[in-house]
Design a protein around this motif. Structure first.
Motif, mmCIF file in Angstrom:
data_model
loop_
_atom_site.group_PDB
_atom_site.id
_atom_site.type_symbol
_atom_site.label_atom_id
_atom_site.label_comp_id
_atom_site.label_asym_id
_atom_site.label_seq_id
_atom_site.Cartn_x
_atom_site.Cartn_y
_atom_site.Cartn_z
ATOM 1 N N HIS A 1 0.829 -1.201 0.000
ATOM 2 C CA HIS A 1 0.000 0.000 0.000
ATOM 3 C C HIS A 1 0.868 1.258 0.000
ATOM 4 N N ASN A 2 1.894 1.263 0.837
ATOM 5 C CA ASN A 2 2.741 2.460 0.981
ATOM 6 C C ASN A 2 3.579 2.742 -0.264
ATOM 7 N N LYS A 3 3.910 1.689 -1.000
ATOM 8 C CA LYS A 3 4.682 1.872 -2.230
ATOM 9 C C LYS A 3 3.888 2.699 -3.233
ATOM 10 N N ALA A 4 2.604 2.354 -3.381
ATOM 11 C CA ALA A 4 1.732 3.112 -4.281
ATOM 12 C C ALA A 4 1.483 4.513 -3.732
ATOM 13 N N LEU A 5 1.368 4.625 -2.399
ATOM 14 C CA LEU A 5 1.088 5.904 -1.774
ATOM 15 C C LEU A 5 2.240 6.895 -1.953
#
Length: 493
Positions: A76-80
């Motif tokens: 999730h954080n990679k995309a964020l």
């Protein structure tokens, strides 16, 4: 020296250490510190026990790290991270021109709450339990893959609870994957045996927190979220729990006024991820050995962060917060909304026990000419908190803030500003929701939806009476004393 005396000295030292940590390490809100100092003063030998049980959030951060599922959050954080860069670099085009004015709010929520901003959503506003469960039950009946349910209060013996469980059993028997989570404190009279039929049909049921020992040690922390996710495509969140009182069937707080939302589009994945993270947190605690739950996440689903769903055109961010969060993320977003308002700010909340930051923000907004209105219940469910609520709003009356008391019990948690941004969710405007509970709110950036929220607020005023300084000044001496007592306790209640 006698052993008993040594024991008392050690306990007193622990109290002193707790006080020093509270003042110099935790750097909590001054009202919270003052409330705890009163506890330590009047309960010098057991105050630290209360602080350990209900004051410190450190243990929840440790548990979240130990029992969490980093694989979900990392993807999730990679995309964020990429999206935060694109928004900051002006590489993302907003579907509504007016949303540009709230770019700073979107960036704040992205960084502060790790909240992904999506623009391909439809959001439907539901303002009664009848409307809410009619939609939920219909969507569940049409489910083909999964039904995921999370409620703070799930009254399994109430009529709506029985109907809900029966429907989930039917879907589980059809091969649909059914998962249900409920909070053990909020659903105090609900037990695992109430879901015997669901588990027998193949459904999975979890209680927060699963361990009785942890439930005692962590009694002050509540899983206050309300989520229903169907097939990973439809999601619900808001103020309504599963219980007959939400239908206005209990005289003590009748009529009942509440708000939820039905979402479709990319934002559903954010709620899906939130549910998975909470689920894994509970699954891992069920294992006595140091062995993490085997929870498979569909790569195709997670990859949809990069592949938008062409569902609608509403901008949405899903914010989650809790005692394990680094910041009070939903409170910070509320403050930013208040300070961003230029024309009007309408708030509905059942409890109003804010910190000084929110009080000052509201005062300044009104002083700047913003039409600030707060709607509260006319019938309280928790009299001590209601007394503090009225005390707090009374402080704002001389600043031009308008306060309305609904004819029944108002349980909606909504804010709308300037026909542009609105939020609907589970968080009340109180210290408990901001810091101690696990909450979820949807922030919606859309003119048409904001106007709906505004119009519903204005329509609700028809069922309200105005609360003003003259009315408040007529309260008796006993009420003033009562308020003064609870004013000190409220920050840790």
């Amino acid at each position: 020296m006698k052993l008993a005396n040594i024991f008392l000295i050690l306990i007193y030292v622990y109290n002193i250490v707790s006080v020093l940590i509270l003042i110099f390490v935790k750097r909590s809100d001054t009202r919270v510190i003052f409330a705890w100092l009163i506890v330590f003063l009047f309960l010098p030998y057991i105050g630290f026990i209360f602080y350990f049980l209900i004051g410190s959030k450190y243990k929840m951060r440790v548990m979240s790290k130990k029992y969490g599922m980093s694989e979900i959050e990392e993807k999730h954080n990679k995309a964020l991270d990429k999206q935060i860069y694109d928004i900051s670099a002006d590489k993302i085009k907003f579907k509504e021109i007016e949303t540009e004015k709230f770019r700073d709010l979107i960036i704040l929520n992205s960084k502060n709450a790790m909240s992904y901003f999506t623009q391909n959503n439809n959001v439907e506003l539901l303002i009664s339990a009848q409307e809410n469960f009619s939609h939920i039950f219909e969507d569940i009946k049409n489910a083909t893959k999964s039904v995921e349910v999370l409620y703070y209060i799930f009254r399994a013996k109430d009529n709506v609870g029985k109907e809900f469980i029966s429907l989930l059993i039917d879907k589980a028997n059809q091969g649909v994957k059914v998962t249900l989570i409920y909070d053990g404190i909020g659903s105090l009279h609900t037990h695992m045996r109430d879901f015997k039929g669901l588990k027998k049909a193949g459904g999975h049921v979890y209680r927060f927190l699963p361990s009785i020992v942890r439930s005692v040690l962590l009694v002050n922390y509540r899983l206050h979220r309300k989520l229903v996710i169907v097939d990973g495509k439809i999601a619900y969140t808001g103020g309504i729990n599963v219980g007959d009182e939400y239908f206005g069937l209990k005289k003590i707080n009748k009529p009942w006024r509440d708000t939820t939302i039905r979402l479709t589009g990319d934002s559903v994945l954010s709620l899906q991820t939130r549910f998975w993270t909470d689920l894994v947190f509970l699954q891992n605690q069920n294992f006595r050995k140091k062995k993490k739950a085997k929870f498979m996440v569909d790569e195709k689903v997670l990859n949809s962060f990069y592949s938008p769903i062409e569902e609608g055109n509403l901008g949405v961010q899903i914010l989650s917060s809790g005692p394990s969060s680094r910041n009070d993320t939903i409170k910070d977003a509320y403050v930013k909304m208040i300070t961003s308002a230029k024309k009007y700010l309408y708030i509905q909340t059942p409890y109003f026990v804010p910190d000084k930051t929110i009080l000052e923000s509201l005062r300044l907004a009104a002083a700047c000419g913003v039409d600030v209105r707060i709607m509260l219940p006319g019938i309280p469910d928790k009299k001590p908190i209601y007394a503090i609520t009225l005390l707090n709003v009374a402080k704002l009356l001389n600043d031009g803030v308008k306060v309305y008391l609904h004819s029944g019990f108002l349980h909606a948690k909504t804010i709308v500003i300037d026909d542009q941004v609105s939020t609907v969710g589970t968080a009340n405007i109180d210290i408990r929701s901001f810091s101690l509970n696990y909450e979820t709110n949807a922030f919606i950036y859309n003119n048409e939806f904001a106007i709906k929220c505004r119009d519903i607020f204005l329509d609700d005023i028809k069922d309200c009476t105005i609360f003003n300084a003259e009315i408040y000044s007529k309260r008796g001496l006993w009420k003033k004393v009562y308020e003064s007592i609870w004013r000190f306790i409220a920050p840790i209640a």
